[in-house]
Design a protein around this motif. Sequence first.
Motif, PDB file in Angstrom:
ATOM      1  N   SER A  53       0.771  -1.165   0.057  1.00 19.80           N
ATOM      2  CA  SER A  53      -0.113  -0.027  -0.139  1.00 19.80           C
ATOM      3  C   SER A  53       0.996   1.093   0.066  1.00 19.80           C
ATOM      4  N   THR A  57       1.777   2.732  -4.195  1.00 15.94           N
ATOM      5  CA  THR A  57       1.329   4.000  -4.773  1.00 15.94           C
ATOM      6  C   THR A  57       2.500   4.999  -4.845  1.00 15.94           C
ATOM      7  N   GLY A  92      -4.773   3.004   2.283  1.00 17.89           N
ATOM      8  CA  GLY A  92      -4.438   1.670   2.008  1.00 17.89           C
ATOM      9  C   GLY A  92      -3.591   1.215   2.943  1.00 17.89           C
ATOM     10  N   THR A  93      -2.820   2.131   3.750  1.00 19.41           N
ATOM     11  CA  THR A  93      -2.103   1.463   4.940  1.00 19.41           C
ATOM     12  C   THR A  93      -3.136   1.321   6.080  1.00 19.41           C
ATOM     13  N   SER A  96      -4.978  -1.763   5.556  1.00 16.50           N
ATOM     14  CA  SER A  96      -3.983  -3.075   5.761  1.00 16.50           C
ATOM     15  C   SER A  96      -3.865  -3.363   7.361  1.00 16.50           C
TER      16      SER A  96
END
Length: 103
Positions: A53, A57, A92-93, A96
């Motif tokens: 992530s 990106t 995204g981080t 996750s």
Amino acid sequence: MNPLARSIEELLPVRISSTFWCFILLRTTLVIFSIIVAFLIPFFSLMMALIGSLLSTLVAVIVPTLCFLRIVKKIVLSITTVALGIICAILGTYSSSSKSHKD
């Protein structure tokens, strides 16, 4: 796996690295080793999700846009794309890391 396998093949003698069996055995060994590492390292999936992530990106969106900004000077579009890339990396981080706490 292929870039790593090709790098290892370059280190081997040509008579060995050019054979079909070297191709098969080297890649099979790398895959088996990756599976063993994935089972032995705790939170391996979390680590790979965070790396994916963040770095994906960065490499796919943010860095090319910054290079484009430096060359062409289309400021508004580039800054918007970089900001969107940073937001996606953060989301995204977060996604996750939050999934790993539920497991």
